[in-house]
Design a protein around this motif. Sequence first.
Motif, PDB file in Angstrom:
ATOM      1  N   ASP A  92      50.118  41.624  25.789  1.00 29.41           N
ATOM      2  CA  ASP A  92      51.063  42.752  25.600  1.00 29.41           C
ATOM      3  C   ASP A  92      51.276  43.015  24.115  1.00 29.41           C
ATOM      4  O   ASP A  92      51.296  44.170  23.661  1.00 29.41           O
ATOM      5  CB  ASP A  92      52.439  42.433  26.203  1.00 29.41           C
ATOM      6  CG  ASP A  92      52.426  42.390  27.723  1.00 29.41           C
ATOM      7  OD1 ASP A  92      51.427  42.820  28.320  1.00 29.41           O
ATOM      8  OD2 ASP A  92      53.424  41.918  28.296  1.00 29.41           O
ATOM      9  N   GLY A  96      49.563  47.151  37.094  1.00 30.10           N
ATOM     10  CA  GLY A  96      50.517  46.115  36.681  1.00 30.10           C
ATOM     11  C   GLY A  96      50.413  45.727  35.215  1.00 30.10           C
ATOM     12  O   GLY A  96      51.413  45.725  34.488  1.00 30.10           O
ATOM     13  N   GLY A  97      49.226  45.354  34.773  1.00 30.45           N
ATOM     14  CA  GLY A  97      49.047  44.902  33.390  1.00 30.45           C
ATOM     15  C   GLY A  97      49.348  46.007  32.395  1.00 30.45           C
ATOM     16  O   GLY A  97      50.041  45.799  31.399  1.00 30.45           O
ATOM     17  N   GLU A 137      41.014  33.715  34.723  1.00 27.28           N
ATOM     18  CA  GLU A 137      41.262  34.612  35.866  1.00 27.28           C
ATOM     19  C   GLU A 137      40.070  34.690  36.822  1.00 27.28           C
ATOM     20  O   GLU A 137      40.187  35.225  37.917  1.00 27.28           O
ATOM     21  CB  GLU A 137      41.606  36.013  35.360  1.00 27.28           C
ATOM     22  CG  GLU A 137      42.879  36.050  34.541  1.00 27.28           C
ATOM     23  CD  GLU A 137      43.254  37.477  34.220  1.00 27.28           C
ATOM     24  OE1 GLU A 137      43.672  38.194  35.140  1.00 27.28           O
ATOM     25  OE2 GLU A 137      43.097  37.875  33.047  1.00 27.28           O
ATOM     26  N   THR A 194      44.166  48.694  40.902  1.00 24.72           N
ATOM     27  CA  THR A 194      44.805  49.946  40.507  1.00 24.72           C
ATOM     28  C   THR A 194      44.378  50.403  39.110  1.00 24.72           C
ATOM     29  O   THR A 194      43.829  51.493  38.948  1.00 24.72           O
ATOM     30  CB  THR A 194      46.343  49.819  40.581  1.00 24.72           C
ATOM     31  OG1 THR A 194      46.673  49.322  41.871  1.00 24.72           O
ATOM     32  CG2 THR A 194      47.013  51.157  40.381  1.00 24.72           C
ATOM     33  N   GLY A 195      44.629  49.559  38.115  1.00 23.79           N
ATOM     34  CA  GLY A 195      44.294  49.950  36.745  1.00 23.79           C
ATOM     35  C   GLY A 195      42.829  50.336  36.624  1.00 23.79           C
ATOM     36  O   GLY A 195      42.477  51.377  36.060  1.00 23.79           O
TER      37      GLY A 195
END
Length: 330
Positions: A185, A17-18, A138, A107-108
């Motif tokens: 980002d 995602g990130g 986080e 995932t990442g």
Amino acid sequence: MDKNQFGTIITVMGVGGGGINAVNHMYSQGIDGVTFVVSDTDKHQLDESPVPNLLLLSANTTHEQSSCYDVDVARRAAVESDSEIAPLIADNNTKLLIIIAGLGGETGTNVAPVVTRIAREKEVALTVGIVTTPFQFEGSERIQMALAGIEDMRKHVDSLFVINNQYLTEIYNDLDQSNAFAKSDETLTTAVRSLCDLITVKNLICIDFNDVNWTLRKSGSAMFISGYASGERRVTKAIENALESPLLKDCNIFSAKKMMMNFYYNPDSESPLLMEEMNEVQAFMSNFDQDTDIIWGIAYDNTLEDQLKVTVLASGFNVSYNSKIAGTNR
Ligand SMILES: Nc1nc2c(ncn2[C@@H]2O[C@H](COP(=O)(O)OP(=O)(O)OP(=O)(O)O)[C@@H](O)[C@H]2O)c(=O)[nH]1
Ligand SMILES: [Mg+2]
């Protein structure tokens, strides 16, 4: 220069995602000479991406319910998708693969090391990871997961850029939880653009892929920073300004093995760069380990006024992510 199947020698792949959100941002901002790819086990994430090259990772195990498989599901999906990943990242002419991931999720963190390993096997010339570690808000579980991910990633890449998101709070005064990931980002985009520019932008004194390859090949840790200065001793001041970056907190930059500096100035300004000013580079380098190798280049940037800009690509230095990221040593 040879081109790959997409017409570039650089491929930037966002994983998880990130990583995908960051690559979406890069794609919409545009970076010349780059092919973008995004990859996830989550179809939604791909459906929402404007990037045309999508890779949905899947494995039979993805649907298994047994919780003891959960941690490995993403990794298995990547391994089992090897034959689909390979042509996307490793066309014969791909010279630089940049893997982008936000470490800390499943995932990442699990897939990025597999993708880099595949790239190695397919003999992509240079494989670089640019990853983030989570903001403190986080939580420590994600941070610990990210630390494990760094170790895993380091085994397979030529060099790894680790951006600790928490340090972005010191760079951007207006950072809060609502815009935190947008700032991340932006930072990743700047890092990728700066790196790619070294290869694709025509320089006055030429720096090209071979120099980037020399700097980052089998280098371990790497970081990209930039600084600005004007007036007297501006070369020295610009380098000092770059080295003040909070992104270097975990890095002992003075132990760098290799450095590549590119100086940008406006040729139409009142104070174009003089060759004799470049003697300051050698003088400044006396602060570094004697073994540090340095190369530098000079390029035009018409957006600068009388300022000098330097970008510093440093690699092979000692790092200490654990203590600093966990916040026990600050
Ligand atoms: N730059 C950036 N980073 C993000 C964004 N969203 C999350 N992250 C970071 O990425 C880390 C991992 O989150 P994700 O990428 O969503 O997780 P994932 O890799 O997709 O893994 P799972 O969804 O858990 O399978 C987070 O802890 C954040 O630090 C984003 O939009 N942009
Ligand atoms: Mg996800």
